[in-house]
Write a protein that holds these residues in place. Structure first.
Motif, PDB file in Angstrom:
ATOM      1  N   GLY A   1       0.814  -1.211   0.000  1.00 51.94           N
ATOM      2  CA  GLY A   1       0.000   0.000   0.000  1.00 51.94           C
ATOM      3  C   GLY A   1       0.848   1.262   0.000  1.00 51.94           C
ATOM      4  O   GLY A   1       0.333   2.367   0.104  1.00 51.94           O
ATOM      5  N   ASP A   2       2.167   1.101  -0.106  1.00 44.52           N
ATOM      6  CA  ASP A   2       3.097   2.240  -0.129  1.00 44.52           C
ATOM      7  C   ASP A   2       3.504   2.556  -1.560  1.00 44.52           C
ATOM      8  O   ASP A   2       3.615   1.670  -2.396  1.00 44.52           O
ATOM      9  N   LYS A   3       3.740   3.820  -1.832  1.00 44.21           N
ATOM     10  CA  LYS A   3       4.262   4.249  -3.129  1.00 44.21           C
ATOM     11  C   LYS A   3       5.777   4.167  -3.058  1.00 44.21           C
ATOM     12  O   LYS A   3       6.400   4.725  -2.151  1.00 44.21           O
ATOM     13  N   LEU A   4       6.385   3.437  -3.967  1.00 38.87           N
ATOM     14  CA  LEU A   4       7.844   3.317  -4.014  1.00 38.87           C
ATOM     15  C   LEU A   4       8.376   4.222  -5.113  1.00 38.87           C
ATOM     16  O   LEU A   4       7.742   4.387  -6.159  1.00 38.87           O
ATOM     17  N   PRO A   5       9.563   4.807  -4.908  1.00 36.06           N
ATOM     18  CA  PRO A   5      10.128   5.647  -5.963  1.00 36.06           C
ATOM     19  C   PRO A   5      10.528   4.790  -7.167  1.00 36.06           C
ATOM     20  O   PRO A   5      10.835   3.603  -7.021  1.00 36.06           O
ATOM     21  N   ALA A   6      10.511   5.392  -8.336  1.00 32.89           N
ATOM     22  CA  ALA A   6      10.936   4.689  -9.547  1.00 32.89           C
ATOM     23  C   ALA A   6      12.412   4.314  -9.396  1.00 32.89           C
ATOM     24  O   ALA A   6      13.204   5.085  -8.854  1.00 32.89           O
ATOM     25  N   LEU A   7      12.775   3.122  -9.872  1.00 33.41           N
ATOM     26  CA  LEU A   7      14.164   2.679  -9.758  1.00 33.41           C
ATOM     27  C   LEU A   7      15.114   3.635 -10.468  1.00 33.41           C
ATOM     28  O   LEU A   7      16.224   3.865 -10.006  1.00 33.41           O
ATOM     29  N   GLN A   8      14.695   4.212 -11.591  1.00 35.72           N
ATOM     30  CA  GLN A   8      15.542   5.169 -12.318  1.00 35.72           C
ATOM     31  C   GLN A   8      15.856   6.367 -11.423  1.00 35.72           C
ATOM     32  O   GLN A   8      16.990   6.845 -11.391  1.00 35.72           O
ATOM     33  N   ASP A   9      14.874   6.859 -10.691  1.00 31.53           N
ATOM     34  CA  ASP A   9      15.091   7.993  -9.792  1.00 31.53           C
ATOM     35  C   ASP A   9      16.038   7.627  -8.657  1.00 31.53           C
ATOM     36  O   ASP A   9      16.919   8.402  -8.285  1.00 31.53           O
ATOM     37  N   THR A  10      15.846   6.436  -8.109  1.00 28.18           N
ATOM     38  CA  THR A  10      16.735   5.965  -7.041  1.00 28.18           C
ATOM     39  C   THR A  10      18.153   5.836  -7.564  1.00 28.18           C
ATOM     40  O   THR A  10      19.112   6.247  -6.907  1.00 28.18           O
ATOM     41  N   TYR A  11      18.300   5.281  -8.764  1.00 25.54           N
ATOM     42  CA  TYR A  11      19.626   5.125  -9.387  1.00 25.54           C
ATOM     43  C   TYR A  11      20.294   6.481  -9.576  1.00 25.54           C
ATOM     44  O   TYR A  11      21.464   6.662  -9.222  1.00 25.54           O
ATOM     45  N   THR A  12      19.556   7.445 -10.098  1.00 27.82           N
ATOM     46  CA  THR A  12      20.113   8.778 -10.337  1.00 27.82           C
ATOM     47  C   THR A  12      20.553   9.435  -9.028  1.00 27.82           C
ATOM     48  O   THR A  12      21.672   9.944  -8.924  1.00 27.82           O
ATOM     49  N   THR A  13      19.695   9.394  -8.033  1.00 30.37           N
ATOM     50  CA  THR A  13      19.997  10.006  -6.742  1.00 30.37           C
ATOM     51  C   THR A  13      21.212   9.365  -6.091  1.00 30.37           C
ATOM     52  O   THR A  13      22.132  10.052  -5.634  1.00 30.37           O
ATOM     53  N   ARG A  14      21.233   8.052  -6.051  1.00 23.13           N
ATOM     54  CA  ARG A  14      22.346   7.349  -5.396  1.00 23.13           C
ATOM     55  C   ARG A  14      23.643   7.476  -6.177  1.00 23.13           C
ATOM     56  O   ARG A  14      24.717   7.561  -5.586  1.00 23.13           O
ATOM     57  N   SER A  15      23.568   7.497  -7.503  1.00 23.14           N
ATOM     58  CA  SER A  15      24.778   7.672  -8.315  1.00 23.14           C
ATOM     59  C   SER A  15      25.387   9.042  -8.074  1.00 23.14           C
ATOM     60  O   SER A  15      26.606   9.174  -7.921  1.00 23.14           O
ATOM     61  N   HIS A  16      24.555  10.055  -8.030  1.00 19.38           N
ATOM     62  CA  HIS A  16      25.031  11.422  -7.797  1.00 19.38           C
ATOM     63  C   HIS A  16      25.704  11.505  -6.426  1.00 19.38           C
ATOM     64  O   HIS A  16      26.803  12.047  -6.289  1.00 19.38           O
ATOM     65  N   ARG A  17      25.052  10.956  -5.419  1.00 19.01           N
ATOM     66  CA  ARG A  17      25.589  10.978  -4.055  1.00 19.01           C
ATOM     67  C   ARG A  17      26.913  10.211  -3.977  1.00 19.01           C
ATOM     68  O   ARG A  17      27.885  10.676  -3.375  1.00 19.01           O
ATOM     69  N   LYS A  18      26.972   9.036  -4.601  1.00 21.91           N
ATOM     70  CA  LYS A  18      28.186   8.219  -4.561  1.00 21.91           C
ATOM     71  C   LYS A  18      29.331   8.912  -5.289  1.00 21.91           C
ATOM     72  O   LYS A  18      30.473   8.919  -4.810  1.00 21.91           O
ATOM     73  N   ALA A  19      29.049   9.515  -6.435  1.00 16.20           N
ATOM     74  CA  ALA A  19      30.088  10.211  -7.198  1.00 16.20           C
ATOM     75  C   ALA A  19      30.656  11.370  -6.383  1.00 16.20           C
ATOM     76  O   ALA A  19      31.879  11.565  -6.349  1.00 16.20           O
ATOM     77  N   LYS A  20      29.797  12.130  -5.727  1.00 17.18           N
ATOM     78  CA  LYS A  20      30.255  13.258  -4.904  1.00 17.18           C
ATOM     79  C   LYS A  20      31.164  12.778  -3.771  1.00 17.18           C
ATOM     80  O   LYS A  20      32.167  13.416  -3.460  1.00 17.18           O
ATOM     81  N   LYS A  21      30.827  11.638  -3.155  1.00 14.93           N
ATOM     82  CA  LYS A  21      31.666  11.081  -2.087  1.00 14.93           C
ATOM     83  C   LYS A  21      33.032  10.674  -2.626  1.00 14.93           C
ATOM     84  O   LYS A  21      34.055  10.897  -1.984  1.00 14.93           O
TER      85      LYS A  21
END
Length: 112
Positions: free
Chosen positions: A42-62
Motif C-alpha cells: 500500500g506504499d508508493k515506491l520511488p521509480a528505480l531510475q530515480d533511485t539510481y540517479t539520486t544514489r549515483s550522484h551521491r556516490k560520485a560526490k563522495k
C-alpha cells in the motif's frame, strides 16, 4: 511504511553497480516487481531510475571528495573555467559505456 522501506532497500541494493547495465527487458520485469510490492504494502515506491540517479550522484560526490578512494582519479576536473565539469572516460564497450563511472560523470556534468 516500514515494509515499503524494507522492500525499497532490497530492490535498490547496490543499484549503482547493476542498474546501468540492465536491459530494457530486465527493467520492465523490475517495474512489475515494484508495482506488485506497492499493491502488497500500500506504499508508493520511488521509480528505480530515480533511485539510481539520486544514489549515483551521491556516490560520485563522495568519491570526488575522497582523495584516497581508488576511483577518485577517474573523476578528472576540466579546466577551471568549467568548474564542476568532469572529463569523460573513453569507453570501447557497451558495458563500460553503461558503467557507473561514465553515467556518474554525465550526471555530474548535466547538473552544471
Amino acid at each position: 511504511g516500514r515494509l515499503g522501506c524494507t522492500i525499497e532497500n532490497i530492490l535498490s541494493g547496490c543499484i549503482t553497480a547493476w542498474y546501468g547495465n540492465c536491459s530494457a527487458h530486465n527493467r520492465k520485469a523490475l517495474q512489475r516487481v515494484v508495482r506488485s510490492a506497492q499493491r502488497i504494502t500500500g506504499d508508493k515506491l520511488p521509480a528505480l531510475q530515480d533511485t539510481y540517479t539520486t544514489r549515483s550522484h551521491r556516490k560520485a560526490k563522495k568519491i570526488i571528495k575522497d582523495n584516497n578512494h581508488p576511483s577518485h582519479c577517474l573523476f578528472t576536473p576540466l579546466s577551471s573555467r568549467r568548474r564542476g565539469q568532469y572529463k569523460c572516460i573513453k569507453a570501447g564497450t557497451e558495458r563500460l559505456k553503461n558503467s557507473f563511472f561514465l553515467k556518474a560523470i554525465r550526471l555530474l556534468n548535466s547538473h552544471h
